[in-house]
Design a protein around this motif. Structure first.
Motif, mmCIF file in Angstrom:
data_model
loop_
_atom_site.group_PDB
_atom_site.id
_atom_site.type_symbol
_atom_site.label_atom_id
_atom_site.label_comp_id
_atom_site.label_asym_id
_atom_site.label_seq_id
_atom_site.Cartn_x
_atom_site.Cartn_y
_atom_site.Cartn_z
ATOM 1 N N SER A 33 -2.410 16.170 1.822
ATOM 2 C CA SER A 33 -3.213 16.312 3.041
ATOM 3 C C SER A 33 -2.464 16.939 4.208
ATOM 4 O O SER A 33 -3.066 17.543 5.096
ATOM 5 C CB SER A 33 -3.723 14.939 3.475
ATOM 6 N N ARG A 34 -1.135 16.762 4.230
ATOM 7 C CA ARG A 34 -0.288 17.199 5.351
ATOM 8 C C ARG A 34 -0.678 16.493 6.652
ATOM 9 O O ARG A 34 -0.476 17.033 7.752
ATOM 10 C CB ARG A 34 -0.351 18.716 5.537
ATOM 11 N N ASP A 35 -1.222 15.285 6.547
ATOM 12 C CA ASP A 35 -1.535 14.485 7.715
ATOM 13 C C ASP A 35 -0.257 13.901 8.321
ATOM 14 O O ASP A 35 0.802 13.884 7.683
ATOM 15 C CB ASP A 35 -2.474 13.330 7.344
ATOM 16 N N ILE B 253 0.854 -1.181 0.000
ATOM 17 C CA ILE B 253 0.000 0.000 0.000
ATOM 18 C C ILE B 253 0.894 1.236 0.000
ATOM 19 O O ILE B 253 2.056 1.177 0.410
ATOM 20 C CB ILE B 253 -0.958 0.037 1.220
ATOM 21 N N VAL B 254 0.349 2.338 -0.487
ATOM 22 C CA VAL B 254 1.090 3.601 -0.550
ATOM 23 C C VAL B 254 0.349 4.641 0.284
ATOM 24 O O VAL B 254 -0.846 4.871 0.085
ATOM 25 C CB VAL B 254 1.238 4.093 -1.997
ATOM 26 N N LEU B 255 1.058 5.252 1.217
ATOM 27 C CA LEU B 255 0.522 6.340 2.025
ATOM 28 C C LEU B 255 1.246 7.634 1.646
ATOM 29 O O LEU B 255 2.452 7.621 1.415
ATOM 30 C CB LEU B 255 0.725 6.062 3.516
ATOM 31 N N SER B 256 0.521 8.731 1.607
ATOM 32 C CA SER B 256 1.142 10.011 1.258
ATOM 33 C C SER B 256 0.452 11.143 2.003
ATOM 34 O O SER B 256 -0.770 11.148 2.158
ATOM 35 C CB SER B 256 1.048 10.256 -0.246
ATOM 36 N N ASN B 257 1.260 12.077 2.488
ATOM 37 C CA ASN B 257 0.710 13.285 3.110
ATOM 38 C C ASN B 257 1.117 14.533 2.332
ATOM 39 O O ASN B 257 1.070 15.645 2.864
ATOM 40 C CB ASN B 257 1.160 13.396 4.572
ATOM 41 N N GLN C 270 6.455 17.316 6.949
ATOM 42 C CA GLN C 270 7.383 16.473 6.202
ATOM 43 C C GLN C 270 6.627 15.798 5.055
ATOM 44 O O GLN C 270 6.150 14.673 5.197
ATOM 45 C CB GLN C 270 7.994 15.405 7.110
ATOM 46 N N PRO C 271 6.474 16.461 3.912
ATOM 47 C CA PRO C 271 5.748 15.854 2.791
ATOM 48 C C PRO C 271 6.494 14.628 2.261
ATOM 49 O O PRO C 271 7.627 14.725 1.796
ATOM 50 C CB PRO C 271 5.689 16.975 1.752
ATOM 51 N N VAL C 272 5.832 13.478 2.330
ATOM 52 C CA VAL C 272 6.498 12.225 2.000
ATOM 53 C C VAL C 272 5.475 11.211 1.516
ATOM 54 O O VAL C 272 4.282 11.297 1.866
ATOM 55 C CB VAL C 272 7.254 11.680 3.247
#
Length: 235
Positions: free
Chosen positions: A164-166, A157-161, A215-217
């Motif tokens: 969203s900046r979550d 799975i891929v998660l990204s903020n 930390q946008p990642v």
């Protein structure tokens, strides 16, 4: 020039037009197709993929000390060809890095990358709590053809903020890699230790990698945890 594609999720297909060099996990080649005879050859990298001998020797030492010492090989292609790579039926994920973009990946999850990726091993200082995470392999895009292929034990799975900046929190033993367009973006280590750990009643989720909204990642996580970490308990 090289291009990466996946075949049935489990195989990497590399198409070469002209002459080029590919870096792969040693022993991962499974098949090839080239007109007019075989026009590619394999060479194990004794030190590392860096062009500078001193950097390669230092990189080899760091990999051995940190446990990031994956055997790599160089595939030299001298004409048009199509070659295929795989590793024990693991899923293959392809990512194309922008110039300056960094992917930090566990060495065991590397399948292949192109010459437009610069390679180094970095300390991130999280390995006290996880057998993975003390050091990581960093690949940085330095050209327009910076392909990376990574391995996942099962469909990831891929998660990204980035949008969203979550806050993202993941198990270090399930992380494959993380990508950032703003250079290195190392996680913080978050712990949840209490007296329950001492009597063997811990939840099993006592530590995590965490990226804040600043930390946008993007993070790729596999559905299998490595055997690692520490166990604090008392009989």
């Amino acid at each position: 020039m090289l291009t990466f594609e996946t075949v049935n999720e489990l195989t990497l297909k590399v198409t070469c037009r002209g002459s080029d060099v590919l870096i792969t996990k040693a022993g991962s080649f499974i098949a090839g197709d080239s007109p007019g005879g075989k026009n590619y050859k394999f060479e194990k990298l004794l030190l590392g993929p860096q062009n500078n001998f001193a950097q390669a020797a230092l990189g080899s030492l760091i990999r051995r000390v940190t446990g990031e010492n994956i055997p790599l090989m160089k595939v030299t292609m001298s004409g048009d060809s199509v070659t295929y790579y795989a590793d024990y039926s693991q899923h293959v994920v392809i990512y194309r890095l922008a110039v300056g973009e960094v992917i930090s990946v566990e060495s065991e999850n590397i399948l292949a990358f192109t010459q437009d990726c610069s390679y180094e091993v970095r300390f991130i200082g999280c390995g006290v709590l996880s057998q993975k995470g003390f050091a990581t392999t960093a690949l940085t895009g330095k050209g327009n053809n910076a392909y990376v292929a990574v391995l996942s034990n099962g469909n990831p799975i891929v998660l990204s903020n980035v949008q969203s900046r979550d806050t993202l929190s993941v198990d270090p033993d399930a992380v494959i890699c993380w990508m950032s367009q703003s250079g290195y973006c190392d996680p913080q280590i978050k712990t949840d230790l209490s007296w329950k750990n001492l009597i063997g009643q811990a939840s099993g989720e006592s530590y995590a990698f965490e990226w804040s909204g600043s930390q946008p990642v993007s993070v790729i996580v596999q559905p299998t945890e490595r055997r690692g970490g520490i166990s604090i308990s008392m009989d």
